[in-house]
Design a protein around this motif. Sequence first.
Motif, short mmCIF file in Angstrom:
data_model
loop_
_atom_site.label_atom_id
_atom_site.label_comp_id
_atom_site.label_asym_id
_atom_site.label_seq_id
_atom_site.Cartn_x
_atom_site.Cartn_y
_atom_site.Cartn_z
N UNK A 55 95.25 59.05 28.48
CA UNK A 55 94.10 59.70 27.83
C UNK A 55 92.80 59.07 28.31
N UNK A 56 91.97 59.84 28.99
CA UNK A 56 90.72 59.29 29.50
C UNK A 56 89.83 58.76 28.39
N UNK A 57 89.87 59.38 27.21
CA UNK A 57 89.03 58.93 26.11
C UNK A 57 89.42 57.51 25.69
N UNK A 58 90.70 57.20 25.75
CA UNK A 58 91.16 55.85 25.40
C UNK A 58 90.67 54.84 26.44
N UNK A 59 90.71 55.25 27.70
CA UNK A 59 90.24 54.36 28.78
C UNK A 59 88.75 54.07 28.60
N UNK A 95 88.41 45.15 38.87
CA UNK A 95 89.72 44.51 38.73
C UNK A 95 90.08 44.29 37.27
N UNK A 96 89.13 43.82 36.50
CA UNK A 96 89.41 43.58 35.08
C UNK A 96 89.66 44.89 34.34
N UNK A 97 88.90 45.93 34.69
CA UNK A 97 89.11 47.23 34.04
C UNK A 97 90.51 47.75 34.32
N UNK A 98 90.98 47.57 35.56
CA UNK A 98 92.32 48.04 35.90
C UNK A 98 93.40 47.25 35.18
N UNK A 99 93.07 46.03 34.76
CA UNK A 99 94.04 45.21 34.07
C UNK A 99 94.09 45.42 32.56
N UNK A 100 93.17 46.22 32.03
CA UNK A 100 93.18 46.50 30.60
C UNK A 100 94.34 47.44 30.26
N UNK A 101 94.87 47.37 29.02
CA UNK A 101 96.07 48.15 28.66
C UNK A 101 95.96 49.64 28.93
N UNK A 102 94.80 50.26 28.63
CA UNK A 102 94.68 51.71 28.77
C UNK A 102 94.91 52.17 30.20
N UNK A 157 87.14 50.30 27.84
CA UNK A 157 86.26 49.64 28.79
C UNK A 157 84.85 49.49 28.24
N UNK A 158 84.35 50.52 27.54
CA UNK A 158 83.02 50.42 26.96
C UNK A 158 82.95 49.32 25.92
N UNK A 159 84.03 49.15 25.16
CA UNK A 159 84.08 48.05 24.18
C UNK A 159 83.99 46.70 24.88
N UNK A 160 84.70 46.57 26.00
CA UNK A 160 84.65 45.33 26.76
C UNK A 160 83.24 45.07 27.30
N UNK A 161 82.59 46.12 27.80
CA UNK A 161 81.25 45.97 28.35
C UNK A 161 80.27 45.52 27.27
N UNK A 166 82.76 57.03 33.31
CA UNK A 166 82.49 58.46 33.17
C UNK A 166 83.73 59.23 33.62
N UNK A 167 84.04 60.30 32.90
CA UNK A 167 85.15 61.17 33.27
C UNK A 167 84.59 62.56 33.53
N UNK A 168 85.01 63.18 34.64
CA UNK A 168 84.49 64.50 34.96
C UNK A 168 85.25 65.16 36.08
N UNK A 169 85.14 66.50 36.14
CA UNK A 169 85.86 67.29 37.14
C UNK A 169 84.94 68.20 37.94
N UNK A 170 83.62 68.10 37.73
CA UNK A 170 82.70 69.00 38.43
C UNK A 170 82.59 68.63 39.90
N UNK A 171 82.52 69.64 40.78
CA UNK A 171 82.37 69.35 42.22
C UNK A 171 81.10 68.55 42.53
N UNK A 172 80.05 68.76 41.73
CA UNK A 172 78.78 68.05 41.96
C UNK A 172 78.63 66.85 41.04
#
Length: 241
Positions: free
Chosen positions: A120-124, A10-17, A128-132, A40-46
């Motif tokens: 931009x996934x890199x911004x997200x 919930x908190x991640x979804x509330x961040x600006x990015x 979030x990593x900064x918050x963690x 993590x960002x990814x598009x691989x089927x596995x």
Amino acid sequence: MEPEGTITVARALGLPALRRGLPEVVSGQELLDRPVRWVHAGEAPNIAALLKGGELLLTTGLGVGPRPAEQRAFVRRLAERGIAALVVELGARFRTLPGPVVDTARSCGLPLVQLHREVPFVTVTEEIHTEIVNEHYALLRQADVVHRQATEVLLRGGGVPEILRHFAAFAANPVFLETPDGQLLYAAGPGGTPPAGAADPLQVWEGLRAPRAAERPEPPTGSVIADIPGGGPGPAPYGRG
């Protein structure tokens, strides 16, 4: 209220990015208090095989697969891996999320979020990593304060009950010191005025007690067992909080 040292879905979804992506929770609204260990960002089927659990997975859906069976398997594997949530950006692959994806997420108890606007996934991930990291650093600072308080108690001749009270205040939960065979030595609560209906520490300890099937039983979910060095012969007592 989220646990200290963590960031929830919930908190991640509330961040600006992520908020700029106009997130819509499609399933698992009641599970948004799940902690996010990493992003993590990814598009691989596995992609599920590359995860450890606790991740917030960002994807455009390119790896989901075109057939319903593939879509169901994709989501099911992620749920079995134990990710925190699946976030799908609409546009590149789907205009709307396929029914099999939504239905499987609901049946598996997996929070599923769709983004209506490109982000931009890199911004997200950076945000979030900064918050963690900040949350973990804050928790370490609090732990250092408790450690110094406990040291001061010992230096001025204080005893175990006072130290346990400091630990209980830090954890915001009752803390106990037991012998290896489960006999209670000391119990301490967080202190202050307990909320209405709050249980006495001794009542909590009684509720945590379980049949001693093994010499050293596993702690109940949500508890921690730590060895406390003892000065006498035999096994050291241990604390449960």
